[in-house]
Design an enzyme around this catalytic site. Structure first.
Site, short mmCIF file in Angstrom:
data_model
loop_
_atom_site.label_atom_id
_atom_site.label_comp_id
_atom_site.label_asym_id
_atom_site.label_seq_id
_atom_site.Cartn_x
_atom_site.Cartn_y
_atom_site.Cartn_z
N CYS B 1 171.19 50.79 8.08
CA CYS B 1 169.96 51.50 8.45
C CYS B 1 169.87 51.62 9.97
O CYS B 1 170.43 50.81 10.69
CB CYS B 1 168.74 50.73 7.97
SG CYS B 1 168.77 50.37 6.21
N THR B 2 169.15 52.62 10.39
CA THR B 2 168.83 52.74 11.81
C THR B 2 167.35 53.09 11.92
O THR B 2 166.89 54.04 11.28
CB THR B 2 169.66 53.86 12.48
OG1 THR B 2 171.05 53.60 12.25
CG2 THR B 2 169.40 53.91 13.97
#
Lengths: 120, 254
Positions: B1-2
């Site tokens: 994830c970012t």
């Protein structure tokens, strides 16, 4: 660094927005005034088949670590009673989702605690 | 994830995230995709929590998953959670829970409570920094006023290993979090932080907005084969828009 090798890294994009209209996700209204058992029904009932396929994938993963029959027993026998230990409204919501989709309660619980399982 | 929280020059805050999931959970050789990632995409839905006919919160859900990992309270705050891998991870918490030791709480439920019941940024920050959790995680919080942004690095139990705050007065006008402790270098085989940082700097604070942030999150390898959706949150306007993401080959597997 592995990701810096072409072709995996792009120049910073300037053209991705706006994204295609057909990628925009729809909205479901969750009415918190409804009973916990009923409030997700309108969303999950039509999606039951897709949920079943996805949960089967998760069970298959658990089956890699213990044998498949044991995995199914583990999920059904151990995780379903766990529902009683969750705070409300989550208990009721999980039961409602199981009832609406026909997915065994233990499997609905597994799906909902998958983050805790997966961080290992 | 970012996850990203960014503040524009007027003090307005934007929060966005890529949700990446499904690593090692089945590889589709023919299509060169992760099987679980593909299964999850059709289940993604925005949920508007209503009480008394009014919207009290918004979240992005996978149908059937009742916890929140991306959500906002219009006019108050936004949050997202990125996975943190630890040996002493959530599995131990589950065992403790099963044997009756139930001090900890489940991540998705905690975050849903935090969003739905939020009254302001600071009290939510304090709550999420100290609440007893069964699993580690990175909780990214954005508010509605200048400087209200934080990355809370959480361990199991009540411990917060680190809280990194937005500090626009000293040049920190955005925060980036992937899946690694932000005070250490990410591993060489999974560095999405450097490309995201580079693209944020290229975009510059003058261009902060939904368009610029979406472009950053759509750049490979920030967008990769595990990316299921990008969510864009603007607390002041109360908008949460979610877009399915695909990553045509050539694309990095994670």
């Amino acid at each position: 660094k592995a990701q810096e090798f072409p072709p995996f890294t792009e120049d910073c994009r300037t053209d991705a927005y706006p994204p295609p209209v057909n990628t925009k996700v729809g909205t479901y209204v969750l009415n918190l005034d409804q009973a916990p058992e009923d409030r997700w029904t309108g969303l999950v009932k039509p999606m039951a088949d897709k949920m079943k396929i996805m949960i089967q994938d998760i069970k298959d993963l658990v089956g890699i670590f213990v044998n498949e029959t044991k995995a199914i027993n583990l999920v059904d026998e151990l995780l379903a009673p766990l529902t009683d230990t969750f705070p409300e409204p989550y208990q009721g919501e999980l039961r409602g989702i199981a009832n609406a989709t026909g997915i065994p309660l233990g499997e609905v619980v597994l799906y909902n605690i998958f983050y805790e399982v997966f961080t290992v | 994830c970012t996850s990203l929280v960014a503040q524009d020059k007027t003090g307005d805050l934007f929060h966005a995230r890529n949700l990446d999931f499904g690593l090692f959970l089945g590889w589709d050789v023919k299509n060169q995709t992760w099987a679980l990632t593909e299964r999850l995409r059709p289940l993604i839905i925005n949920v508007e929590y209503q009480q008394g006919g009014k919207t009290v919160a918004k979240g992005v859900h996978f149908a059937g998953y009742i916890g929140v990992i991306t959500g906002m309270k219009p006019g108050v705050l936004s949050l997202s959670m990125n996975e943190r891998f630890q040996l002493e991870g959530g599995f131990i918490g589950i065992i403790e829970w099963i044997i009756g030791q139930r001090d900890g709480q489940w991540m998705g439920f905690v975050l849903r409570d935090a969003v739905v019941k939020a009254t302001d940024f600071n009290s939510t920050l304090q709550y999420l920094t100290s609440v007893d959790l069964l699993a580690p995680g990175y909780i990214i919080l954005g508010g509605n006023s200048s400087g209200e942004g934080a990355i809370i690095t959480r361990s199991v139990g009540t411990k917060a290993d680190n809280v990194k705050m937005l500090d626009p007065a000293h040049g920190t006008w955005y925060l980036v979090e992937t899946n690694y402790d932000n005070w250490k270098n990410p591993p060489f085989f999974d560095d999405r932080r450097a490309p995201a940082t580079k693209c944020m700097n290229t975009m510059s604070q003058a261009n902060v907005g939904l368009k610029g942030i979406f472009n950053v999150l759509s750049t490979k390898p920030v967008r990769n084969l595990l990316t299921t959706y990008t969510a864009l949150m603007h607390v002041r306007n109360g908008t949460l828009d979610t877009y399915l993401q695909y990553c045509p080959q050539p694309c990095f597997p994670w």
